[in-house]
Every structure is written in C-alpha cells, then in structure tokens.
Scaffold this motif. Structure first.
Motif, PDB file in Angstrom:
ATOM      1  N   ILE A 148     -46.521 -10.716 -28.707  1.00 60.99           N
ATOM      2  CA  ILE A 148     -47.624 -10.781 -27.747  1.00 60.99           C
ATOM      3  C   ILE A 148     -48.907 -11.195 -28.447  1.00 60.99           C
ATOM      4  CG2 ILE A 148     -49.088  -9.382 -26.227  1.00 60.99           C
ATOM      5  CD1 ILE A 148     -46.472  -7.721 -25.623  1.00 60.99           C
ATOM      6  N   GLN A 149     -49.178 -10.605 -29.598  1.00 59.30           N
ATOM      7  CA  GLN A 149     -50.381 -10.930 -30.363  1.00 59.30           C
ATOM      8  C   GLN A 149     -50.394 -12.405 -30.767  1.00 59.30           C
ATOM      9  OE1 GLN A 149     -50.741  -8.910 -34.177  1.00 59.30           O
ATOM     10  NE2 GLN A 149     -52.967  -8.800 -33.900  1.00 59.30           N
ATOM     11  N   ARG A 150     -49.265 -12.924 -31.245  1.00 62.92           N
ATOM     12  CA  ARG A 150     -49.184 -14.329 -31.654  1.00 62.92           C
ATOM     13  C   ARG A 150     -49.347 -15.276 -30.466  1.00 62.92           C
ATOM     14  NH1 ARG A 150     -44.991 -15.229 -36.606  1.00 62.92           N
ATOM     15  NH2 ARG A 150     -45.727 -13.519 -37.886  1.00 62.92           N
ATOM     16  N   LEU A 151     -48.732 -14.917 -29.328  1.00 58.24           N
ATOM     17  CA  LEU A 151     -48.868 -15.756 -28.132  1.00 58.24           C
ATOM     18  C   LEU A 151     -50.319 -15.801 -27.663  1.00 58.24           C
ATOM     19  CD1 LEU A 151     -45.677 -14.714 -26.144  1.00 58.24           C
ATOM     20  CD2 LEU A 151     -46.052 -16.854 -27.390  1.00 58.24           C
ATOM     21  N   HIS A 152     -50.978 -14.638 -27.634  1.00 55.72           N
ATOM     22  CA  HIS A 152     -52.390 -14.607 -27.238  1.00 55.72           C
ATOM     23  C   HIS A 152     -53.247 -15.425 -28.190  1.00 55.72           C
ATOM     24  CE1 HIS A 152     -52.292 -11.952 -23.789  1.00 55.72           C
ATOM     25  NE2 HIS A 152     -51.563 -11.072 -24.460  1.00 55.72           N
ATOM     26  N   ALA A 153     -52.969 -15.338 -29.502  1.00 55.12           N
ATOM     27  CA  ALA A 153     -53.742 -16.101 -30.497  1.00 55.12           C
ATOM     28  C   ALA A 153     -53.611 -17.600 -30.288  1.00 55.12           C
ATOM     29  CB  ALA A 153     -53.291 -15.710 -31.908  1.00 55.12           C
ATOM     30  N   ARG A 154     -52.462 -18.041 -29.751  1.00 58.91           N
ATOM     31  CA  ARG A 154     -52.240 -19.471 -29.477  1.00 58.91           C
ATOM     32  C   ARG A 154     -52.700 -19.878 -28.078  1.00 58.91           C
ATOM     33  NH1 ARG A 154     -48.347 -22.826 -31.811  1.00 58.91           N
ATOM     34  NH2 ARG A 154     -49.405 -24.264 -30.420  1.00 58.91           N
ATOM     35  N   GLY A 155     -53.237 -18.929 -27.308  1.00 58.36           N
ATOM     36  CA  GLY A 155     -53.722 -19.238 -25.976  1.00 58.36           C
ATOM     37  C   GLY A 155     -52.662 -19.276 -24.901  1.00 58.36           C
ATOM     38  N   ALA A 156     -51.466 -18.755 -25.196  1.00 52.08           N
ATOM     39  CA  ALA A 156     -50.386 -18.736 -24.208  1.00 52.08           C
ATOM     40  C   ALA A 156     -50.653 -17.670 -23.152  1.00 52.08           C
ATOM     41  CB  ALA A 156     -49.047 -18.466 -24.891  1.00 52.08           C
ATOM     42  N   THR A 157     -50.228 -17.928 -21.933  1.00 50.69           N
ATOM     43  CA  THR A 157     -50.410 -17.006 -20.823  1.00 50.69           C
ATOM     44  C   THR A 157     -49.123 -16.235 -20.559  1.00 50.69           C
ATOM     45  OG1 THR A 157     -52.023 -18.485 -19.796  1.00 50.69           O
ATOM     46  CG2 THR A 157     -51.006 -16.828 -18.374  1.00 50.69           C
ATOM     47  N   ILE A 158     -49.190 -14.932 -20.684  1.00 47.35           N
ATOM     48  CA  ILE A 158     -48.068 -14.064 -20.333  1.00 47.35           C
ATOM     49  C   ILE A 158     -48.229 -13.738 -18.858  1.00 47.35           C
ATOM     50  CG2 ILE A 158     -47.000 -11.808 -20.717  1.00 47.35           C
ATOM     51  CD1 ILE A 158     -47.988 -12.071 -23.665  1.00 47.35           C
ATOM     52  N   ILE A 159     -47.205 -14.040 -18.061  1.00 47.03           N
ATOM     53  CA  ILE A 159     -47.321 -13.851 -16.615  1.00 47.03           C
ATOM     54  C   ILE A 159     -46.840 -12.486 -16.137  1.00 47.03           C
ATOM     55  CG2 ILE A 159     -47.291 -16.318 -16.118  1.00 47.03           C
ATOM     56  CD1 ILE A 159     -44.349 -16.012 -15.278  1.00 47.03           C
ATOM     57  N   GLU A 160     -46.066 -11.788 -16.985  1.00 54.17           N
ATOM     58  CA  GLU A 160     -45.625 -10.441 -16.635  1.00 54.17           C
ATOM     59  C   GLU A 160     -45.185  -9.720 -17.899  1.00 54.17           C
ATOM     60  OE1 GLU A 160     -42.357  -8.120 -13.853  1.00 54.17           O
ATOM     61  OE2 GLU A 160     -42.879 -10.189 -13.375  1.00 54.17           O
ATOM     62  N   GLY A 161     -45.408  -8.415 -17.899  1.00 57.98           N
ATOM     63  CA  GLY A 161     -44.909  -7.581 -18.969  1.00 57.98           C
ATOM     64  C   GLY A 161     -45.986  -7.098 -19.912  1.00 57.98           C
ATOM     65  N   PRO A 162     -45.525  -6.239 -20.799  1.00 58.59           N
ATOM     66  CA  PRO A 162     -44.152  -5.818 -21.064  1.00 58.59           C
ATOM     67  C   PRO A 162     -43.584  -4.936 -19.943  1.00 58.59           C
ATOM     68  CG  PRO A 162     -45.624  -5.203 -22.881  1.00 58.59           C
ATOM     69  CD  PRO A 162     -46.465  -5.700 -21.779  1.00 58.59           C
ATOM     70  N   VAL A 163     -42.310  -5.177 -19.650  1.00 55.77           N
ATOM     71  CA  VAL A 163     -41.573  -4.432 -18.629  1.00 55.77           C
ATOM     72  C   VAL A 163     -40.175  -4.108 -19.144  1.00 55.77           C
ATOM     73  CG1 VAL A 163     -42.824  -5.399 -16.649  1.00 55.77           C
ATOM     74  CG2 VAL A 163     -40.820  -6.591 -17.531  1.00 55.77           C
ATOM     75  N   ALA A 164     -39.590  -3.055 -18.597  1.00 58.18           N
ATOM     76  CA  ALA A 164     -38.221  -2.665 -18.963  1.00 58.18           C
ATOM     77  C   ALA A 164     -37.225  -3.493 -18.165  1.00 58.18           C
ATOM     78  CB  ALA A 164     -38.021  -1.180 -18.696  1.00 58.18           C
ATOM     79  N   ARG A 165     -36.189  -3.965 -18.841  1.00 62.37           N
ATOM     80  CA  ARG A 165     -35.136  -4.768 -18.210  1.00 62.37           C
ATOM     81  C   ARG A 165     -33.780  -4.359 -18.786  1.00 62.37           C
ATOM     82  NH1 ARG A 165     -38.478  -5.724 -14.705  1.00 62.37           N
ATOM     83  NH2 ARG A 165     -39.470  -7.745 -14.409  1.00 62.37           N
ATOM     84  N   THR A 166     -32.737  -4.907 -18.223  1.00 65.62           N
ATOM     85  CA  THR A 166     -31.383  -4.675 -18.719  1.00 65.62           C
ATOM     86  C   THR A 166     -30.880  -5.965 -19.341  1.00 65.62           C
ATOM     87  OG1 THR A 166     -30.965  -3.054 -16.985  1.00 65.62           O
ATOM     88  CG2 THR A 166     -29.038  -3.998 -18.101  1.00 65.62           C
ATOM     89  N   GLY A 167     -30.583  -5.940 -20.643  1.00 65.99           N
ATOM     90  CA  GLY A 167     -30.055  -7.103 -21.335  1.00 65.99           C
ATOM     91  C   GLY A 167     -28.536  -7.155 -21.247  1.00 65.99           C
ATOM     92  N   ALA A 168     -27.950  -8.086 -21.971  1.00 67.33           N
ATOM     93  CA  ALA A 168     -26.496  -8.245 -21.959  1.00 67.33           C
ATOM     94  C   ALA A 168     -25.782  -7.042 -22.560  1.00 67.33           C
ATOM     95  CB  ALA A 168     -26.098  -9.509 -22.725  1.00 67.33           C
ATOM     96  N   ASN A 169     -26.390  -6.415 -23.588  1.00 70.22           N
ATOM     97  CA  ASN A 169     -25.711  -5.339 -24.300  1.00 70.22           C
ATOM     98  C   ASN A 169     -26.507  -4.048 -24.413  1.00 70.22           C
ATOM     99  OD1 ASN A 169     -23.265  -6.808 -25.092  1.00 70.22           O
ATOM    100  ND2 ASN A 169     -24.706  -8.071 -26.231  1.00 70.22           N
ATOM    101  N   TYR A 170     -27.776  -4.051 -24.026  1.00 79.26           N
ATOM    102  CA  TYR A 170     -28.620  -2.865 -24.150  1.00 79.26           C
ATOM    103  C   TYR A 170     -29.892  -3.059 -23.327  1.00 79.26           C
ATOM    104  CZ  TYR A 170     -29.946  -6.058 -27.959  1.00 79.26           C
ATOM    105  OH  TYR A 170     -30.259  -7.172 -28.692  1.00 79.26           O
ATOM    106  N   ARG A 171     -30.634  -1.969 -23.157  1.00 80.62           N
ATOM    107  CA  ARG A 171     -31.920  -2.024 -22.468  1.00 80.62           C
ATOM    108  C   ARG A 171     -32.889  -2.835 -23.329  1.00 80.62           C
ATOM    109  NH1 ARG A 171     -32.629  -1.239 -17.601  1.00 80.62           N
ATOM    110  NH2 ARG A 171     -34.632  -0.242 -17.830  1.00 80.62           N
ATOM    111  N   ILE A 172     -33.747  -3.603 -22.680  1.00 82.41           N
ATOM    112  CA  ILE A 172     -34.721  -4.419 -23.395  1.00 82.41           C
ATOM    113  C   ILE A 172     -36.116  -4.221 -22.803  1.00 82.41           C
ATOM    114  CG2 ILE A 172     -33.104  -6.174 -24.223  1.00 82.41           C
ATOM    115  CD1 ILE A 172     -33.810  -7.917 -21.832  1.00 82.41           C
TER     116      ILE A 172
END
Length: 127
Positions: free
Chosen positions: A82-106
């Motif tokens: 998140i810190q690196r994305l913000h430093a590059r000016g990228a826009t995070i549209i949602e999150g951090p949020v809890a999700r279910t991955g292929a093998n574990y919670r993410i």
C-alpha cells in the motif's frame, strides 16, 4: 488432471501503459520471446501480452481489454505494498478487506490497470 496455471493472456489497448503498470508499478519482470512477444513474469508464472487488433493466434474467441479480474499474492506485507502504491500515485479503490483465497483467508486491496482490469493484491490473513 490439472496441476497449476502456467500463464494467462492479457489483452491491452496501450502496450506502453500496460508495461509501466505491471513492470514499473507492480515489479514484475518484462520478458521478450518469440518474434517480439512480451510477457510479465513473477514467481513461476507469467502473463503474456496481446495488443488489441494485433493478437497472436490462436486467441480467445472475444479478446477484449478490461475483462480480467486477477488476484496476486504479494511478496511483502500488504501494508508495504500500500505504501509503495501510494508513493507511485496509484489509486486503491477498495481495501484492505478480508476475502477468501484459493487456499486460505486473505487480506486484499483493489486497483485497476490501464485497461480497467480489476487487480487484487493480497496477503495471507492471520487466523
């Protein structure tokens, strides 16, 4: 029968912007192969790149930019991502949020690439 995913193909309108996003922003490695084909490598996988109107055969029935929804597991803590994305000016549209991955919670964040594909970047969530 199937063991793992080797690669997938992303179709873009703007090759330069796409390379900047996946290589410059997300840190994937650019590979050139065959007769000038490009791919983004990370871990043991890759994303082959097709430019709309100049796709390689065979191709998907309807290859269109912006139709993908991809989830990547980060190689570093998500807060550092998140810190690196913000430093590059990228826009995070949602999150951090809890999700279910292929093998574990993410724990995930979402952003869009230049073709408006939905990109999820995640880390394994604590139990």
């Amino acid at each position: 029968m199937i063991h793992h995913l080797d690669h997938l193909v992303l179709t873009t309108h703007d090759e330069e912007a796409c390379v900047d996003f996946y290589v410059g922003l997300l840190g994937m490695r650019l590979e050139t192969f065959g007769e000038g084909r490009k791919a983004f490598k990370f871990g043991e996988q890759k994303i082959n790149l097709h430019v709309k109107g100049r796709e390689f055969e065979p191709k998907a029935h309807l290859p269109v930019p912006g139709a993908l929804d991809l989830c990547f597991i980060a190689s570093m803590p998500l807060d550092d991502v998140i810190q690196r994305l913000h430093a590059r000016g990228a826009t995070i549209i949602e999150g951090p949020v809890a999700r279910t991955g292929a093998n574990y919670r993410i724990r995930s964040i979402y952003l869009r690439d230049p073709d408006l594909n939905l990109i999820e970047i995640s880390e394994r969530a604590e139990a």
